[in-house]
Design a protein around this motif. Structure first.
Motif, PDB file in Angstrom:
ATOM      1  N   ALA A   1       2.627   2.742  13.459  1.00 36.00           N
ATOM      2  CA  ALA A   1       3.588   3.448  14.324  1.00 36.00           C
ATOM      3  C   ALA A   1       3.755   2.680  15.633  1.00 36.00           C
ATOM      4  O   ALA A   1       4.886   2.407  16.069  1.00 36.00           O
ATOM      5  CB  ALA A   1       3.114   4.872  14.589  1.00 36.00           C
TER       6      ALA A   1
ATOM      7  N   GLY B   1      -4.678  -0.852  13.707  1.00 32.77           N
ATOM      8  CA  GLY B   1      -5.030   0.536  13.361  1.00 32.77           C
ATOM      9  C   GLY B   1      -5.645   0.587  11.976  1.00 32.77           C
ATOM     10  O   GLY B   1      -6.454  -0.272  11.609  1.00 32.77           O
ATOM     11  N   LEU B   2      -5.223   1.567  11.185  1.00 31.17           N
ATOM     12  CA  LEU B   2      -5.800   1.730   9.840  1.00 31.17           C
ATOM     13  C   LEU B   2      -5.383   0.601   8.897  1.00 31.17           C
ATOM     14  O   LEU B   2      -5.985   0.416   7.844  1.00 31.17           O
ATOM     15  CB  LEU B   2      -5.413   3.085   9.257  1.00 31.17           C
TER      16      LEU B   2
ATOM     17  N   ILE C   1       1.723   5.015   5.798  1.00 35.89           N
ATOM     18  CA  ILE C   1       2.219   3.865   6.561  1.00 35.89           C
ATOM     19  C   ILE C   1       3.737   3.971   6.731  1.00 35.89           C
ATOM     20  O   ILE C   1       4.270   3.745   7.815  1.00 35.89           O
ATOM     21  CB  ILE C   1       1.917   2.544   5.808  1.00 35.89           C
TER      22      ILE C   1
ATOM     23  N   ASP D   1       0.815   9.233  13.186  1.00 33.33           N
ATOM     24  CA  ASP D   1      -0.165  10.263  12.827  1.00 33.33           C
ATOM     25  C   ASP D   1      -0.529  11.120  14.038  1.00 33.33           C
ATOM     26  O   ASP D   1      -0.912  12.282  13.879  1.00 33.33           O
ATOM     27  CB  ASP D   1      -1.445   9.610  12.279  1.00 33.33           C
TER      28      ASP D   1
ATOM     29  N   VAL E   1       0.787  -1.246   0.000  1.00 35.54           N
ATOM     30  CA  VAL E   1       0.000   0.000   0.000  1.00 35.54           C
ATOM     31  C   VAL E   1       0.819   1.296   0.000  1.00 35.54           C
ATOM     32  O   VAL E   1       0.238   2.376   0.017  1.00 35.54           O
ATOM     33  CB  VAL E   1      -0.996   0.034   1.191  1.00 35.54           C
TER      34      VAL E   1
ATOM     35  N   GLU F   1      -5.078  -1.315  22.749  1.00 37.28           N
ATOM     36  CA  GLU F   1      -5.827  -0.885  21.554  1.00 37.28           C
ATOM     37  C   GLU F   1      -7.315  -0.843  21.887  1.00 37.28           C
ATOM     38  O   GLU F   1      -7.852  -1.793  22.451  1.00 37.28           O
ATOM     39  CB  GLU F   1      -5.542  -1.874  20.410  1.00 37.28           C
ATOM     40  N   LYS F   2      -7.973   0.252  21.482  1.00 36.33           N
ATOM     41  CA  LYS F   2      -9.401   0.354  21.832  1.00 36.33           C
ATOM     42  C   LYS F   2     -10.294  -0.466  20.899  1.00 36.33           C
ATOM     43  O   LYS F   2     -11.387  -0.875  21.291  1.00 36.33           O
ATOM     44  CB  LYS F   2      -9.850   1.818  21.878  1.00 36.33           C
TER      45      LYS F   2
ATOM     46  N   VAL G   1      -7.907   3.942  26.235  1.00 36.44           N
ATOM     47  CA  VAL G   1      -7.128   4.724  27.204  1.00 36.44           C
ATOM     48  C   VAL G   1      -7.718   6.133  27.267  1.00 36.44           C
ATOM     49  O   VAL G   1      -8.011   6.741  26.241  1.00 36.44           O
ATOM     50  CB  VAL G   1      -5.637   4.747  26.815  1.00 36.44           C
TER      51      VAL G   1
ATOM     52  N   LYS H   1      -6.833  -4.183  -0.924  1.00 34.29           N
ATOM     53  CA  LYS H   1      -5.483  -3.615  -0.989  1.00 34.29           C
ATOM     54  C   LYS H   1      -4.534  -4.354  -0.045  1.00 34.29           C
ATOM     55  O   LYS H   1      -3.370  -4.564  -0.350  1.00 34.29           O
ATOM     56  CB  LYS H   1      -5.529  -2.133  -0.589  1.00 34.29           C
TER      57      LYS H   1
ATOM     58  N   GLY I   1      -2.295   2.321  21.071  1.00 31.85           N
ATOM     59  CA  GLY I   1      -2.590   2.365  19.636  1.00 31.85           C
ATOM     60  C   GLY I   1      -1.744   1.341  18.900  1.00 31.85           C
ATOM     61  O   GLY I   1      -0.525   1.275  19.084  1.00 31.85           O
TER      62      GLY I   1
ATOM     63  N   GLN J   1      -7.504   9.988  13.562  1.00 34.31           N
ATOM     64  CA  GLN J   1      -8.629   9.392  12.823  1.00 34.31           C
ATOM     65  C   GLN J   1      -9.914  10.204  12.890  1.00 34.31           C
ATOM     66  O   GLN J   1     -10.939   9.744  12.405  1.00 34.31           O
ATOM     67  CB  GLN J   1      -8.885   7.978  13.342  1.00 34.31           C
TER      68      GLN J   1
ATOM     69  N   SER K   1      -1.017  10.701   7.641  1.00 36.24           N
ATOM     70  CA  SER K   1       0.133  10.639   6.729  1.00 36.24           C
ATOM     71  C   SER K   1       0.154   9.308   5.977  1.00 36.24           C
ATOM     72  O   SER K   1      -0.838   8.941   5.357  1.00 36.24           O
ATOM     73  CB  SER K   1       1.401  10.843   7.573  1.00 36.24           C
TER      74      SER K   1
END
Ligand SMILES: Cc1cc2nc3c(=O)[nH]c(=O)nc-3n(C[C@H](O)[C@H](O)[C@H](O)COP(=O)(O)OP(=O)(O)OC[C@H]3O[C@@H](n4cnc5c(N)ncnc54)[C@H](O)[C@@H]3O)c2cc1C
Ligand code: SF4
Length: 483
Positions: free
Chosen positions: A161, A187-188, A454, A446, A103, A180-181, A223, A197, A157, A246, A452
């Protein structure tokens, strides 16, 4: 290396036919076979001063690979058919080449020296092939950590990153927990970028490796709500905020709260959750609907591709900027990204399905048209963009260009807010480099630089890990001095 750039044309990853792939969410591209990839690597000129791995910014523009991938070196190894050493060399700089090889928009290729006069080396395709091949050969195994330092680090997160920071710190011997929530790690990479993708099995495969290497993952922990950063600071020696950026921008025009107006992230997340067996809420289903995607960027393109797979009656994408040119313009000299018009996967699919490019340029959405509380259309005007000699751009409305587009579903993909307000909620007022105003609390990805790429998130994860490691070493020195 044979430097066969004059006789071998550029080729990129093989793609499934458009008519076939729009009926499922499987990846649309796959790695290259050994013969063709060796030839592509042979196109590298091994130029004396390669710009492909510079990885810096000129203004807001990325020049070369931000993680300084050793591209000419792995090109040479691939052209020698030494795939194992190419894999080892790749892993020296990139924690997750299976993500970037799928990606990354490949700023490296925009800065490739061969690109001055010919098509650039197919760097991203070579990267993907090296790593996919390495997984197939069973070369990618958990690297067990021999000695632990006793220091504990919490990372909030689990995007690229957070994962890159976790990987680096774990390999340095620190004990890392990622909080992680969401209900999935990534993440993304997981909820955001669609499966076609980046297959979610590819994300899980890496997370499983990291877990086998000793990193602990806890999902469903928000958190700030379930636990404070302050409390975590009491429990851990350092905390990294890798919470992303996000929060989506909203339209801010009349009628934007109507039923049928959806934020792109909610829509894309719902689609991935459906792949995981969850029911799709009808408001996130484009089947039989006239879909308008507002926003001309990559997130918008991912919405286009998803709506096609759901069976949308039509898909139109509004962009605010003019159509790009086919060739590099004088304003964008090498080694900047050429930023030319490309027919990305989603647009190729739309052209295949509806026989029309879904992109509409220089459009301003003025008002949502509703019947009851439901969207039925969007009133728009066409704009003209004038760039002054000082480079400043102004937009003018074209008189008499009003047009109403019919719409049953509007997907809003007009970018993301800056992360600072979210950081303030977590108790951080200011940040400089990767350090914040709270002792022992760091920030990366981010959450630090705004929405931004990956590859930048991986670089930030690696760099924040260095800062945290140095901080923990200082703690140790202070402890020794005081005892
Ligand atoms: C739809 C879409 C498509 C994209 N496509 C591409 C692409 O093709 N190529 C590319 O290079 N880039 C792409 N990007 C950008 C790229 O995904 C991001 O720049 C990158 O993921 C940022 O990584 P990150 O780790 O900083 O943050 P993120 O990936 O956003 O991860 C942050 C994580 O933190 C978690 N979190 C936030 N707050 C808390 C909290 N309080 N407690 C616990 N957890 C929390 C979130 O749930 C999330 O999992 C895309 C972005 C979007 C939105
Ligand atoms: S990570 Fe991106 S910029 Fe770096 S070599 Fe790979 S494709 Fe190019």
């Amino acid at each position: 290396m044979r430097h066969n750039f004059l006789s071998i044309p550029r080729e990129t990853l093989p793609e499934r036919g458009v008519k076939d792939r729009i009926h499922d969410y499987g990846e649309y591209a796959s790695r290259m076979e050994d013969g063709p990839i060796v030839k592509q690597a042979e196109r590298c000129m091994d130029c004396g001063t390669p710009f492909c791995h510079v990885g810096d910014l000129i203004g807001q523009e990325t020049i070369g690979c931000p993680i300084h991938n050793l591209i000419p070196e792995w090109n040479r190894l691939v052209s020698d058919q030494d795939f194992f050493r190419a894999y080892e060399r790749l892993m020296e700089t990139n924690n997750f080449p299976e993500f970037t090889g799928r990606v990354c928009p490949a700023p490296c290729e925009g800065s490739c020296t061969l690109g001055i006069s010919e098509d650039p080396v197919a760097i991203k395709s070579i990267e993907r092939t090296i790593i996919d091949r390495a997984f197939e050969q069973g070369w990618v195994k958990p690297r067990h950590v021999r000695q632990r330092t006793g220091y504990r680090v919490a990372i909030i997160g689990s995007g690229p990153a957070g994962l890159a920071a976790a990987d680096q710190l774990n390999q340095l011997g620190h004990t890392v927990t990622v909080l992680e929530k969401a209900d999935e790690i990534g993440g993304l990479l997981y909820y955001g970028i669609p499966n076609m993708k980046l297959d979610k099995g590819v994300v899980r495969r890496r997370v499983d490796l990291l877990e086998a290497e000793g990193i602990r993952f806890k999902t469903g922990v928000n958190v700030g709500e379930d636990v404070t950063v302050e409390a975590l600071r009491g429990e851990y020696d350092a905390v990294i905020l890798a919470t992303g950026a996000q929060k989506q921008r909203t339209l801010g025009i009349n009628g934007d709260d109507a039923s049928g107006i959806e934020l792109a992230m909610d829509y894309l997340t719902a689609s991935t959750k459906q792949l995981n067996g969850k029911d799709l809420d009808p408001r996130h289903d484009a089947e039989g609907k006239h879909v308008i995607v507002i926003g001309g960027g990559d997130t918008g393109a991912d919405c286009v591709a998803t709506a096609i797979r759901q069976g949308a009656a039509s898909v139109t994408q509004f962009g605010k900027h003019p159509e790009k040119g086919l060739y590099r313009s004088p304003e964008r000299p090498w080694p900047l990204q050429p930023d030319t018009l490309s027919t990305d996967y989603a647009y190729a699919e739309a052209i295949g399905q509806y026989e029309a490019d879904p992109r509409t340029y220089l459009i301003r959405s003025n008002q949502i048209v509703t019947e009851g509380d439901k969207v039925v259309g969007i009133e728009t005007e066409r704009m003209e963009k004038i760039v002054k000699p000082d480079g400043h751009a102004t937009f003018f409305v074209v008189e008499g260009s009003e047009k109403t587009y019919p719409a049953d579903l509007v997907l809003v993909a007009i970018g993301f807010e800056r992360p600072e307000p979210e950081l303030r909620k977590l108790g951080v007022e200011s940040k400089r480099d990767y350090v914040t105003d709270v002792d022992g609390v760091f920030v990366a990805g981010d959450a630090r630089r705004g929405q931004s790429l990956i590859v930048w998130a991986i670089r930030e994860g690696r760099e924040v890990a260095e800062k945290v490691d140095a901080y923990l070493e200082t703690c140790q020195t202070e402890l020794k001095t005081s005892s």
